[in-house]
Design an enzyme around this catalytic site. Structure first.
Site, PDB file in Angstrom:
ATOM      1  CG  MET A   1      -2.112  -1.029   0.983  1.00  0.00           C
ATOM      2  SD  MET A   1      -3.310  -0.354  -0.247  1.00  0.00           S
ATOM      3  CE  MET A   1      -4.656  -1.528  -0.087  1.00  0.00           C
ATOM      4  CB  SER A   2       0.603   4.506   1.674  1.00  0.00           C
ATOM      5  OG  SER A   2      -0.638   4.762   1.071  1.00  0.00           O
ATOM      6  CB  VAL A   3       5.273   0.886   2.327  1.00  0.00           C
ATOM      7  CG1 VAL A   3       6.792   0.810   2.379  1.00  0.00           C
ATOM      8  CG2 VAL A   3       4.686   0.677   3.713  1.00  0.00           C
TER       9      VAL A   3
ATOM     10  CE  LYS B   1       0.382   8.137  -0.572  1.00  0.00           C
ATOM     11  NZ  LYS B   1      -0.504   6.953  -0.533  1.00  0.00           N
TER      12      LYS B   1
END
Lengths: 411, 411
Positions: A112-114, A116
């Site tokens: 997921m947003s890791v 980013k």
């Protein structure tokens, strides 16, 4: 002028591919098929036909002996936080590792947003090479974003640094469970949910729809920002985002496995949340952060890029956020969460509970890949933060602890 | 009674998964997410973020020295047939190998209908275990097919053997480039093309729509047959087809890599054409055929299953087919093409030019993975058959030829 993304402006799936090709309806045709027969997973859903059966062990992998005496109820806490994989790397060696029943050490897990925080390193690489200037206006690189929130002209011009630090007001609700939220429209544009007739046709087009009130300088977590960074990466590297992520980061890790990234109908990687990888490979990314930006395959980003992240961003910009409630000195900079605590912990965080937790004081990287029932839960964040802090404390108290398998020097 | 497929009747994607779940709209929700976060490629298109950059060598891999002196114009002939990968295994060792520029030895390539020949081995394994009786009626295993062409009641009952040998008249046009053909409806039902409102919702439902005139005993190549076999495999094994292919074949190969198989909206693997794998792993399958059904991981099928394939099927059933024009004694049995030639060649064949060519006389397996501009071209079939026959002749003439790299005993 309102920008409109056109497929022609994006990197081709293969050299010479016509704009927007191939599609689900054309991939079998020449000349596309010579590319698509070797990349079918980019176009169609595919299941693994595993070389081992069963694919994953029927018992959990539990190599936590180095920590269990020092971290109260460790196994119970991993299970209570729906942990699929947990790994502690200390002095660049695996100190402890856990995989739940049915999840193998070489299985990839959505982070997921890791994702980013991985994008941060790609941008950092292109900053180091002079291809991206953090002080430059976004629209310098992506003119299609003129007239959107990423323009800000004529007064508050939006720079790459604003996007990196997420200090832009955007009319974008990041409420994951509200079907009327922009984050769900974003998902549908990227084919993460079933698209509706009125939705933008792809992620690029979605980004051109975003508007705001012109305020800059206050932190607002918005996943669209990372996809804008990926668009800038494509423009400045000439590569597809998935290729740039390989060139500038994944190929520098000595990774065990390829990562994957979900792609939309144009083949644009979902930079804000679409990466899947193994726990060990993600730990290797963390080690590069601890090592000042250098990996086994060479330098990724400048030491200054790493130093800026560990120094943290603006706590004022962050005031009142949910992260600040757990970490009063917390901030967000360059797509990383900075706790501002005494240990100097910095982390990537994904919804439903993925953490890439850096502990410079203990020279340790901790990876926790969970799948909570809820996307963004203060309760579960609290449990995992407490656990990761406790592990750090345990490492302080055991500085002479030998790694459990010293030959597995993973980086 | 006309059968209707219901999702409840199919193996679950994870233990306890509700019928038809998860979907593209629900995969992020609990409890599905614990499975989908580890299997996202089954739901969404994903690109590889490769651990090497560039992902594939910029020059072709050319290790053809053992053959070039004996096979006229070998390299030119590989290029002229749009060959992406070519491998000759002799006495279970790699004798020659070629990969075009941009296609790496560990890249997977779609093998189209060679997938059918893989399915043969899964069915054969379940015949050996007594789970499938080739003489049993199809509807014994899949009652949903009552009233369809796979029933045939009350007169000409259709058996598993008819399906294996493709000796059923079916109102099904296998004209790949005709949008009105059944093979394109089949594709759309399986999400190989964009589904139309009037199309069946998945492959199972498509299969229940098929009708015929009741004639049995004449060969008619029909891709639907293999998906019926896969449905029988699911019913008799209790596994998803992708899992059964792993359990009964892929896990016995000592494979370098997982294979993949495209899946429809229910997760049903596209058994007739959806497998992608490396050339080396496909060669390992061929070696099992030469070795009487035994692989490094144990027995796959009975020796009798293999013997029946090398013995060939009915040439009468095959009369007038395009295969017979190239191979006058040709036949098709148990999802393999049998040339009936003096060398005893048997092969799997995929549209656009994939061959898994067995040469028992030379104790050799040849894999050619091409991507022709046309799906089913007599011209290209002729070129490739001639090439593979010439390689066989060259091997006869060089029985003492040493392998080019004897340590790479791949099986």
């Amino acid at each position: 002028m309102s920008g409109t993304a056109t497929a022609a402006a994006h990197p081709a799936r293969y050299p010479g591919a016509p704009a927007g090709q191939p599609t689900v309806d054309t991939w079998q045709e020449a000349p596309h098929n010579r590319w698509s027969f070797a990349h079918l997973g980019e176009l169609l859903p595919t299941a693994a036909v595993t070389r081992r059966f069963p694919a994953a062990p029927e018992a959990a992998t539990n190599r936590l002996d180095a920590l269990i005496p020092r971290v109260p109820n460790l196994l119970e806490r991993l299970e209570a936080t729906y942990t699929d994989a947990f790994l502690v790397l200390r002095h660049n060696q695996v100190l402890a590792e856990y995989y739940r029943q049915g999840f193998a050490p070489d299985d990839r897990h959505l982070v997921m947003s890791v994702s980013k925080s991985l994008c941060s390193l790609v941008v950092g690489a292109l900053v180091a090479s002079g291809d991206i200037d953090p002080a430059a206006h976004v629209t310098t690189y992506v003119p299609e974003l003129r007239g959107t929130v990423y323009d800000g002209a004529p007064t508050n011009r939006v720079t790459v640094q604003h996007v990196l630090d997420m200090t832009i007001h955007i009319d974008y609700s990041e409420d994951y469970v509200d079907p009327a939220s922009e984050v769900q429209t974003h998902d549908r544009s990227a084919d993460w949910r079933i698209r509706r007739a009125e939705d933008p046709g792809n992620t690029y087009e979605f980004l051109t729809t975003l508007r705001g009130n012109g305020t800059l300088g206050t932190f607002q977590y918005c996943s669209a920002n990372t996809d804008v960074l990926a668009w800038i990466v494509e423009r400045t590297s000439g590569l597809r985002y998935s290729e740039a992520l390989s060139k500038h980061l994944w190929s520098k890790l000595d990774a065990d496995r390829d990562a994957t990234i979900t792609v939309d109908s144009t083949g644009f990687g979902f930079a804000n949340g679409g990466v899947s990888c193994t726990a060990r490979d993600l730990a290797r990314v963390g080690q590069i952060m601890l090592d000042g930006g250098i990996g086994p395959g060479g330098r990724v980003v400048s030491e200054e890029w790493i130093r800026s992240i560990f120094a943290g961003g603006s706590t004022d910009a962050m005031a009142g956020s949910s992260f600040s409630r757990i970490h009063p000195q917390g901030s967000y900079t360059r797509q990383w969460w900075c706790t501002g605590n005494e240990r100097g912990n910095v982390t990537g965080i994904g919804i439903h509970g993925q953490y890439l937790w850096l502990d410079p004081q203990a020279d340790a990287v901790m990876v926790q890949l969970s799948t909570w029932p809820e996307p963004d839960s203060g309760f579960f964040h609290g449990l995992q933060n407490r656990l990761l802090l406790d592990v750090g404390d345990a490492l302080d108290a055991s500085s002479t602890q030998a790694p459990i398998h010293s030959k597995e020097h993973i980086a």
